[in-house]
Motif scaffolding. Structure first.
Motif, mmCIF file in Angstrom:
data_model
loop_
_atom_site.group_PDB
_atom_site.id
_atom_site.type_symbol
_atom_site.label_atom_id
_atom_site.label_comp_id
_atom_site.label_asym_id
_atom_site.label_seq_id
_atom_site.Cartn_x
_atom_site.Cartn_y
_atom_site.Cartn_z
ATOM 1 N N GLN A 52 0.813 -1.217 0.000
ATOM 2 C CA GLN A 52 0.000 0.000 0.000
ATOM 3 C C GLN A 52 0.848 1.269 0.000
ATOM 4 N N ARG B 104 -3.266 5.598 -7.822
ATOM 5 C CA ARG B 104 -2.965 4.543 -6.852
ATOM 6 C C ARG B 104 -3.475 3.192 -7.346
ATOM 7 N N GLU B 105 -4.639 3.167 -7.990
ATOM 8 C CA GLU B 105 -5.173 1.902 -8.514
ATOM 9 C C GLU B 105 -4.244 1.317 -9.570
ATOM 10 N N VAL C 198 -1.075 -0.183 -7.892
ATOM 11 C CA VAL C 198 -1.335 -1.502 -7.306
ATOM 12 C C VAL C 198 -1.278 -2.577 -8.392
#
Length: 265
Positions: A128, A173-174, A177
């Motif tokens: 994260q 951020r997606e 990941v």
């Protein structure tokens, strides 16, 4: 407010903060601006005069640091130190997150972090936190990048403050990941090749400046409210502990507050 109410307030403020950031960097500040499909699920519609491009159009390069053996303690002011990946967690640069370079180890001066630098973590024990980015506003001198950190070099007409906000937004951020999970054999690591493929809006420089200033003001207000709620929780906890301690040690008489079993019957 009680503990639960304060905690709910903090959660709502954090959610609101993230929503404000994500909307500003992907939709702009003008609600009347004509929009167009970006063609990218992560971004949705963007202002008609923006473009959706790969990061390679925005970043000019990467400088990676060095991780020699260091002492566990933070470097004193004026000592050389190596920054830890946690120095950029949450999009805020913390120069206290460092380890002291031993006196016998020669520092790599070109890796010293300066105000105005854009620093990004490429690896972390927590997925994260990988890809966290922060703009260095102030820092003590003689702190170097570690090999788990990048100094991001930008193309002309790109504002470091805006890029830092952009990389803290939900759409980016997606993608980060997914980039981590797609980097085979590179668990908990974000290679440069994957970063360059991330899709971002290409925003005119003057709008980048306006958005960055707007987010500075908006998040400062929300962060102040969050800090006040956190202080209230701490105060409530201290009062509760003090009351329990006083009751246990007999400093306050609680007999009148306990229902008499005979009366209750």
């Amino acid at each position: 407010m009680r503990f639960e109410e304060q905690r709910r307030l903090i959660a709502l403020l954090k959610e609101k903060r993230q929503a404000v950031i994500s909307h500003a960097v992907t939709k702009g500040l003008d609600p009347a601006a004509p929009m167009k499909p970006s063609g990218i699920d992560w971004l949705g519609d963007i202002p008609a005069h923006w473009e959706a491009v790969q990061v390679r159009r925005v970043f000019a390069g990467f400088e990676q640091g060095w991780s020699p053996d260091c002492h566990a303690k933070p470097a004193a002011y004026g000592e050389w130190g190596v920054l830890k990946t946690g120095c950029v967690n949450g999009g805020i640069f913390r120069d206290t997150e460092n380890k002291t370079l031993p006196e016998e180890t020669e520092p790599c001066v070109r890796l010293e972090v300066m105000p105005g630098d854009l620093v990004m973590s490429r690896a972390s024990g927590s997925p994260q936190l990988i890809g966290s980015m922060a703009l260095v506003q102030n820092t003590q001198p003689k702190l170097m990048l570690s090999d788990k950190l990048f100094r991001i070099l930008l193309q002309d007409a790109q504002e470091p403050a805006f890029i830092a906000w952009l990389f803290g937004s939900n759409p980016i951020r997606e993608q980060i990941v997914l980039a981590i999970s797609g980097a085979e054999g590179m668990a908990n690591n974000l290679p440069q090749s994957k970063i360059k493929e991330i899709l971002v809006p290409l925003v005119p420089q003057d709008e980048q400046q306006q958005i960055a200033a707007y987010l500075d003001a908006q998040t400062r207000r929300m962060d102040t409210l969050t800090a006040e709620a956190e202080r209230a929780i701490t105060l409530l906890q201290e009062r509760r502990s003090a009351l329990i301690s006083a009751a246990v040690t007999g400093k306050i008489d609680v007999r009148d507050t306990i229902p008499n079993s005979t009366e209750a019957a």
